[in-house]
Design an enzyme around this catalytic site. Sequence first.
Site, mmCIF file in Angstrom:
data_model
loop_
_atom_site.group_PDB
_atom_site.id
_atom_site.type_symbol
_atom_site.label_atom_id
_atom_site.label_comp_id
_atom_site.label_asym_id
_atom_site.label_seq_id
_atom_site.Cartn_x
_atom_site.Cartn_y
_atom_site.Cartn_z
ATOM 1 N N CYS B 50 20.601 -30.324 -25.973
ATOM 2 C CA CYS B 50 19.908 -29.087 -25.610
ATOM 3 C C CYS B 50 20.881 -27.915 -25.451
ATOM 4 C CB CYS B 50 19.099 -29.291 -24.336
ATOM 5 S SG CYS B 50 20.074 -29.958 -23.003
ATOM 6 N N ARG B 52 24.050 -27.732 -27.183
ATOM 7 C CA ARG B 52 24.981 -27.531 -28.305
ATOM 8 C C ARG B 52 24.504 -28.246 -29.561
ATOM 9 N NH1 ARG B 52 29.941 -28.136 -26.718
ATOM 10 N NH2 ARG B 52 29.431 -28.281 -24.518
ATOM 11 N N GLN B 120 25.782 -38.911 -25.097
ATOM 12 C CA GLN B 120 25.138 -38.222 -26.226
ATOM 13 C C GLN B 120 26.050 -38.210 -27.454
ATOM 14 O OE1 GLN B 120 24.372 -34.653 -23.979
ATOM 15 N NE2 GLN B 120 22.182 -35.076 -23.835
ATOM 16 N N GLY B 191 5.979 -30.465 -5.583
ATOM 17 C CA GLY B 191 6.827 -29.560 -6.381
ATOM 18 C C GLY B 191 7.797 -30.337 -7.263
#
Lengths: 274, 422
Positions: B50, B52, B120, B191
Amino acid sequence: MNTTVDVLNILLPLLYGGLLFLYGRSFFKTASRADRLKTAALAVTVIIHLIYLLLRTILFNHPPITTPFEIMTVIAFCIAAAYLFIEGISKVHGTGLFVLIPAFFFQIISTLLISDLGEVPEILRSNLLGFHVTSALLGYAAIAVGAMYGLLYLMLYHDIKSNHFSVIYKRLPNLEILESMSFRSTLFGFICLSIAIGVGLLWLPIAFGEIFYSDPKLIGSLFIWILYAVGLVSKRVAGWHGRKIAVLHVSAFIIAIFSITIVNFFFRSFHQFY
Amino acid sequence: MNLLSIGANHRTAPIDIRERLYFSEKELERAYEVLLNKYGFKEAVIVSTCNRTEIYTVTNPFTMRYGDLLNFIKEQKNASDFVKPEYFYRQFASGAANHLFSVASGIDSMIVGDIQILAQIKDAYYYAEQKKTTGFLMNRVFNTAFRVGKRARNETEIGEGAVSISYAAVELASKIFADLSKKRALLIGAGETGELTAKHLKNKGIGELRITNRTRQRSQELADRIGGRVVEFENFIGELKQCDIVISSISSDEHILKAPMLQGIMKQRGSEPLFIIDIGVPRNIDPACNKYESVFLHDIDSLKHIIDRNLEKRKAEIPIIEKIIREELVELFKWYNSLKLNPTISDLRQMFEFIRQAEVEKHINRFNKDDRELLDLVTKRIVNKLLHTPMTTLRTSNGDPQEDTLSHISTIRKLFGLERKD
């Protein structure tokens, strides 16, 4: 053998200083080489200290309990050995710096001022007395360790409560572990002190015939014992936890040291054999 | 080293551009085909997260093809209208390796020390390996990057300490309680941050999670999603007797828990600690609740304080990691420079000659004086014949090593232990 004992006497404060350096470095900086070396270094120091005490006992033909400075080196040994044991069973490695500080200072004072008592009174050669003194020293070493964990609890408690997240917050184990270590050490110390007092009371009439129940040191020791007994009972009965019990451990230790000092310096006691 | 890379990250491109440059797994499959078949790259790895999108390729040093890579991205992402050259950084050889190592170690991440990036990169590399787009150079470079990432985590504190509100709350809970599996937590409100905190507590093995909200349906949905027991909002004060951790993130104009309301509860709890995390804005819990000895009340500001301190500490580790990267770069280039033809041939000959001489000397006395010269001659011939084929294969590249030759040199150096000579 004399030379070996002298060399070890000088070596021990250096070893304890080295231990403080390793534990300090590991406390302030993780992933350092000190992290891997410190426990092994502690074990080596404890072994060397034990050899020193044994050699001293053989050389002077009596256990090293005849002068305050001999007792100090035994206390330093007890603290280091107790901490090694605690570290081994709890796998908590972040508290050594604090626990070993008193051991370091006890050893420095002992090294500087230790000398052999020329004439050892016959009374100091009793086995019962040896047992009494060993239990008492173990007891005091354990309550010192317990108080130190209590102090660490209070420091971490303060850090968390006041949003001051210092290195203490980062490196120390959690509050529940510190509380448990403080309690276990103190309980062990209390048991040892109970044995010491029991054996002492048993040995008194044998050694002296006439019993000095009004002796200041005896009263002082009983006072300390009652203080700890009340604390331990409160935990069980009143369900005291956390900060209250930590404050109790620290203050009880301060009172204990204070009362021992007062009794030793200001009162004459049959307990002084040197 | 013919390593070429191009990429855009959080420093060079805004988030909407980064989002549009992201390669999904489906897109990757086609992208590798195009890179290899249409653009003719032999080796390639695409790292796309998200934050690079980076492409590493092996290319000819005389025709560095940044333009090709840029065109490839424009084509694959239909990005001709929005991609500007200034969004991209371009690196070659040691620059590209250095950048990859910085990314793998976490010092190039948006949040310094991000632990996910190494995984990743590994995923991206294994995918490329599966697609057979990695060769011996890319393998070496990426394996070095994994080692850098591992060393950064083992030898420094780059990944230490929480850097999100939810993690900071859980970290704080772990500083109070020894065993979360024996503790109960109460989540007030549904929340996003509260939910994340509850999820982290679940992952840490919290004994029981109770959930309450003004709207029961939302509590139930959350309980179904993350696991937990719904309790009525009207009864939440009573729940505090049994719960050890409270996370409050409800939207409320006034405090839902005031100090006097807690007094009776704390009497019943004795000295048992109660950890309250107030992540509501405006605050849900009366700050005066912290006056009770066993209450640890922390709001969003104190959690941010923890995060700021942790980030500062992580940043202080960057120089140590840069040193690790320099060390690994030196090793990588030492290895790469050893892949030269003539030194390898010479090293291999020397090694064989050394063994031959040692064996001859060991057994020479078992031969007559007349035969000793013959022994020397015969053993030399054996060695020459053994070396003939490998030497001929290596020399066919004629001093201009191609990838295959480099691969052969690398294998020979490894098999015969010539790497140790470096």
